[in-house]
Design a protein around this motif. Sequence first.
Motif, PDB file in Angstrom:
ATOM      1  N   ASP A 329       0.857  -1.187   0.000  1.00  0.00           N
ATOM      2  CA  ASP A 329       0.000   0.000   0.000  1.00  0.00           C
ATOM      3  C   ASP A 329       0.891   1.234   0.000  1.00  0.00           C
ATOM      4  N   GLY A 330       0.961   1.925  -1.142  1.00  0.00           N
ATOM      5  CA  GLY A 330       1.818   3.098  -1.249  1.00  0.00           C
ATOM      6  C   GLY A 330       1.185   4.371  -0.746  1.00  0.00           C
ATOM      7  N   GLY A 331      -0.120   4.326  -0.474  1.00  0.00           N
ATOM      8  CA  GLY A 331      -0.785   5.534  -0.014  1.00  0.00           C
ATOM      9  C   GLY A 331      -1.027   6.518  -1.144  1.00  0.00           C
ATOM     10  N   ALA A 332      -1.175   7.783  -0.793  1.00  0.00           N
ATOM     11  CA  ALA A 332      -1.688   8.782  -1.730  1.00  0.00           C
ATOM     12  C   ALA A 332      -0.696   9.207  -2.799  1.00  0.00           C
ATOM     13  N   TYR A 333       0.604   9.122  -2.528  1.00  0.00           N
ATOM     14  CA  TYR A 333       1.599   9.603  -3.479  1.00  0.00           C
ATOM     15  C   TYR A 333       2.717   8.586  -3.628  1.00  0.00           C
ATOM     16  N   ALA A 334       3.459   8.696  -4.736  1.00  0.00           N
ATOM     17  CA  ALA A 334       4.388   7.634  -5.119  1.00  0.00           C
ATOM     18  C   ALA A 334       5.582   7.515  -4.194  1.00  0.00           C
ATOM     19  N   SER A 335       6.160   8.656  -3.778  1.00  0.00           N
ATOM     20  CA  SER A 335       7.382   8.634  -2.997  1.00  0.00           C
ATOM     21  C   SER A 335       8.377   7.678  -3.666  1.00  0.00           C
ATOM     22  N   SER A 336       8.943   6.742  -2.912  1.00  0.00           N
ATOM     23  CA  SER A 336       9.899   5.785  -3.480  1.00  0.00           C
ATOM     24  C   SER A 336       9.274   4.412  -3.703  1.00  0.00           C
ATOM     25  N   SER A 337       7.946   4.344  -3.839  1.00  0.00           N
ATOM     26  CA  SER A 337       7.268   3.056  -4.006  1.00  0.00           C
ATOM     27  C   SER A 337       7.804   2.219  -5.168  1.00  0.00           C
ATOM     28  N   PRO A 338       8.121   2.803  -6.347  1.00  0.00           N
ATOM     29  CA  PRO A 338       8.653   1.945  -7.410  1.00  0.00           C
ATOM     30  C   PRO A 338       9.918   1.194  -7.005  1.00  0.00           C
ATOM     31  N   ALA A 339      10.821   1.864  -6.303  1.00  0.00           N
ATOM     32  CA  ALA A 339      12.046   1.188  -5.864  1.00  0.00           C
ATOM     33  C   ALA A 339      11.761   0.163  -4.777  1.00  0.00           C
ATOM     34  N   VAL A 340      10.807   0.453  -3.896  1.00  0.00           N
ATOM     35  CA  VAL A 340      10.433  -0.511  -2.860  1.00  0.00           C
ATOM     36  C   VAL A 340       9.855  -1.767  -3.499  1.00  0.00           C
ATOM     37  N   VAL A 341       9.043  -1.589  -4.537  1.00  0.00           N
ATOM     38  CA  VAL A 341       8.504  -2.745  -5.264  1.00  0.00           C
ATOM     39  C   VAL A 341       9.644  -3.568  -5.865  1.00  0.00           C
ATOM     40  N   GLY A 342      10.617  -2.891  -6.478  1.00  0.00           N
ATOM     41  CA  GLY A 342      11.749  -3.618  -7.056  1.00  0.00           C
ATOM     42  C   GLY A 342      12.505  -4.425  -6.027  1.00  0.00           C
ATOM     43  N   ASN A 343      12.700  -3.853  -4.837  1.00  0.00           N
ATOM     44  CA  ASN A 343      13.380  -4.583  -3.771  1.00  0.00           C
ATOM     45  C   ASN A 343      12.563  -5.775  -3.306  1.00  0.00           C
ATOM     46  N   ALA A 344      11.269  -5.546  -3.048  1.00  0.00           N
ATOM     47  CA  ALA A 344      10.421  -6.624  -2.555  1.00  0.00           C
ATOM     48  C   ALA A 344      10.390  -7.786  -3.543  1.00  0.00           C
ATOM     49  N   ALA A 345      10.296  -7.476  -4.834  1.00  0.00           N
ATOM     50  CA  ALA A 345      10.230  -8.522  -5.844  1.00  0.00           C
ATOM     51  C   ALA A 345      11.551  -9.275  -5.963  1.00  0.00           C
ATOM     52  N   SER A 346      12.647  -8.532  -6.075  1.00  0.00           N
ATOM     53  CA  SER A 346      13.940  -9.171  -6.343  1.00  0.00           C
ATOM     54  C   SER A 346      14.468  -9.947  -5.147  1.00  0.00           C
ATOM     55  N   LEU A 347      14.030  -9.587  -3.930  1.00  0.00           N
ATOM     56  CA  LEU A 347      14.505 -10.263  -2.721  1.00  0.00           C
ATOM     57  C   LEU A 347      13.433 -11.166  -2.112  1.00  0.00           C
ATOM     58  N   SER A 348      12.377 -11.437  -2.864  1.00  0.00           N
ATOM     59  CA  SER A 348      11.214 -12.134  -2.321  1.00  0.00           C
ATOM     60  C   SER A 348      11.468 -13.582  -1.980  1.00  0.00           C
ATOM     61  N   ALA A 349      12.483 -14.206  -2.561  1.00  0.00           N
ATOM     62  CA  ALA A 349      12.783 -15.604  -2.264  1.00  0.00           C
ATOM     63  C   ALA A 349      13.678 -15.769  -1.049  1.00  0.00           C
ATOM     64  N   GLY A 350      14.244 -14.662  -0.566  1.00  0.00           N
ATOM     65  CA  GLY A 350      15.117 -14.745   0.587  1.00  0.00           C
ATOM     66  C   GLY A 350      16.484 -15.266   0.218  1.00  0.00           C
ATOM     67  N   PRO A 351      17.312 -15.577   1.222  1.00  0.00           N
ATOM     68  CA  PRO A 351      18.694 -16.015   0.980  1.00  0.00           C
ATOM     69  C   PRO A 351      18.783 -17.510   0.717  1.00  0.00           C
ATOM     70  N   TYR A 352      17.942 -18.006  -0.191  1.00  0.00           N
ATOM     71  CA  TYR A 352      17.835 -19.435  -0.452  1.00  0.00           C
ATOM     72  C   TYR A 352      17.982 -19.721  -1.941  1.00  0.00           C
ATOM     73  N   VAL A 353      18.477 -20.906  -2.252  1.00  0.00           N
ATOM     74  CA  VAL A 353      18.608 -21.346  -3.626  1.00  0.00           C
ATOM     75  C   VAL A 353      17.277 -21.970  -4.052  1.00  0.00           C
ATOM     76  N   VAL A 354      16.609 -21.333  -4.973  1.00  0.00           N
ATOM     77  CA  VAL A 354      15.363 -21.873  -5.513  1.00  0.00           C
ATOM     78  C   VAL A 354      15.338 -21.524  -6.996  1.00  0.00           C
ATOM     79  N   ASP A 355      15.314 -22.557  -7.819  1.00  0.00           N
ATOM     80  CA  ASP A 355      15.520 -22.363  -9.257  1.00  0.00           C
ATOM     81  C   ASP A 355      14.266 -21.945 -10.012  1.00  0.00           C
TER      82      ASP A 355
END
Length: 794
Positions: A329-355
């Motif tokens: 939930d980014g709320g009313a304005y964008a702020s840094s939401s696009p970068a937060v989305v990129g982080n959440a997506a790219s790190l979503s698997a955690g520090p684990y090997v999953v192919d």
Amino acid sequence: MSDVTRTPTGLTQHSGTQGGIGASTLRPDGTLKVTGEFAYASDLWHEDMLWGFTLRSPHAHARIRSVDVSAALATGGVHAVMTHDDLPAATRYGLEIQDTPVLADGVVRHHGEPVALVAADHPETARRAAAKIVVDYEQLPVVTDERTATADGAPVLHPDRTDPHAAHVPHPNVVHRQPVVRGDVAAARARADVIVTGEYEVGMQDQAFLGPESGLAVPAEDGGVDLYIATQWLHADLRQIAPVLGLPEDKVRMTLSGVGGAFGGREDLSMQAHACLLALRTRRPVKIVYNRFESFFGHVHRHPAKLRYEHGATRDGKLLFMACRIVLDGGAYASSSPAVVGNAASLSAGPYVVDNVDVEALALYTNNPPCGAMRGFGAVQACFAYEAQMDKLAAALGLHPVEFRRRNAMAQGSVMPTGQVVDSPAPVAELLRRVQALPLPPQRQWESAGGATDVRALPGGLSNTTHGEGVVRGVGYAVGIKNVGFSEGFDDYSTARIRLEAVAGEPVATVHTAMAEVGQGGVTVHAQIARTELGVARVTIAPADTRVGSAGSTSASRQTYVTGGAVKHACEAVRERVLELGRARFGTYHPAWASAELLLEDGKVVTDGGEVLAALADVLGEESIEVEREWRHRPTEPFDLRTGQGSGHVQYSFAAHRAVVEVDTELGLVKVVELACAQDVGKALNPLSVTGQIQGGTLQGLGLAVMEEIVVDPVTARVRNPSFTDYLIPTILDTPTLPVDVLELADGHAPYGLRGVGEAPTLSSTPAVVAAVRQATGLALQRVPLRPEHLTGT
């Protein structure tokens, strides 16, 4: 006009003769802060100043039909009242997307949005005048979640958006969407022996820094303005403020004032432009200091999140696939939401090997409070969910939670779901081993040898709610992965200016950067780097301001890496010039001056064998050497908007936690007895500071686990608890023992091999606490922060 009274961070700071890299050098501002002598931005003063105040919307979504400021202007002592119609130039700003109005532009989109400004000769006069402003609002339907944001006929909160993300989202109320797709999830699902799913929720956390937003704007004779401000990124503020004021950037001069904490909450503008607008309008200095109520409305918060995860594994505990959907939930304005989305997506698997992975992460525009940067930056929300999944899988397979994680832990050479190879140490299994090996605290610490009960050691503490009845212990583990530095192709650089001169026969180095010292200890580390590279005892840290090039933001665990890298790079250039000067002056007297292996140590020029060639002060004589250098880490690249593939991050950091908790199962109260952390820091430039950063990040994660949440009414989108009476943060009485085990495995790509420290411990501390509570109670617990009703079923 008289000079502004500055704070200690606006004065030259002398660090004394303490050590270089690797020493636990004490902070030059530490004693002042402990004794209460340190002056923060809220202490700024000018003899001729006015006070500014902001009128805010009581509604989350409304059309402004009219604004009547006549009564406010007629109030004695009022010098100016400004609304959107009075803005001289650009009317919107933003870190990534310019969608945030300086003052409400006919529509308010969240509770507490700024509508009007008042400048008066006393703060109470300004507040009373603001209360006289009459605003006619027409309330509009509110958007509060994904359903109301994307339903047919939903109000489009930014119908005129033209940002680069607009063409890649499924609905105009989606700020940004980032998939990550790798391998074949469907085929892996068919092979899995065990599949677990979970739906998780993370509440809205506030940075809750103790020093409220504050600053002083002083109009200048050249038509510009000087702004003394507590911020995280001077040059980003400058880039946004100048167009709002209709001024070129060289007419807006910014100096950092004392910062009372940040944690991401000062990356966006708050009162900066407002103070400058009032100062230019009145031609008087204007100071704005938020009270705590205003502060909760004046900055962004951590994105609340809903996450759905599915994992599959083989019988022997090998992860086969992961699929997830993350809605922020980014709320009313964008702020840094696009970068937060990129982080959440790219790190979503955690520090684990999953192919095999299938990820969708997105952020929404809603009428809830704006959300943006907070320590952990998207990785916190993902870590809570994937670590709960790891515990579920371990239980389903009959494995210890640490053992299951160890079997799937990534290592150097592992491939991220984005396709990026982890090319520096990734000691995930070792960190888990270390934190598990730490001795556990003794049981039943509330009982003395004589059988008496010390209620202070029980859940509920001094409230004396229990004497140990129904109290059970649990132990939980978690580990996380966090990127360091700005990502996705951002030109992440920093600038440092170094001057070396002889003063009274002693060599003195001056370090000048625009780095915002917000409590992380950069002023200490930069002096340590200068001592190490230039061999001097005396180092001065010049005030941070915009007279030197950008240092980037004090965020993303990047300042020691990037600005530290710039300081090191500039010092190396100064050292080369010193040696050139020495060769010109003394080279004919000693053949060793021709050597390429000369060093600066202890105020002298020496050979690599330790022979002293000259005193550094004698080499310098009356000359000073000054060098300014930019420094960049290795480049990153944007993630593909369809597949999420790409080398989007420059460095990864890892931390593991073990939590020991005691839970009163009758009252739903939790006491965290111990929260131990093991973390790889690459190289501890200042071991004492490193430990403090790890403990501080750990405690913020504890807060998210058991108490911290901004509560937003789901119907009206109004904030229910904008005060420290109702928004709770951990105090010293809530702080458990915090053992720290520091591992130093150098990253060959980073200055001194260091690894950004500040954020990683915030990730895994939250799920470790919740895992321990789950172990104690047997409850699923899929939401943070935990509340008593979650633990008692009431």
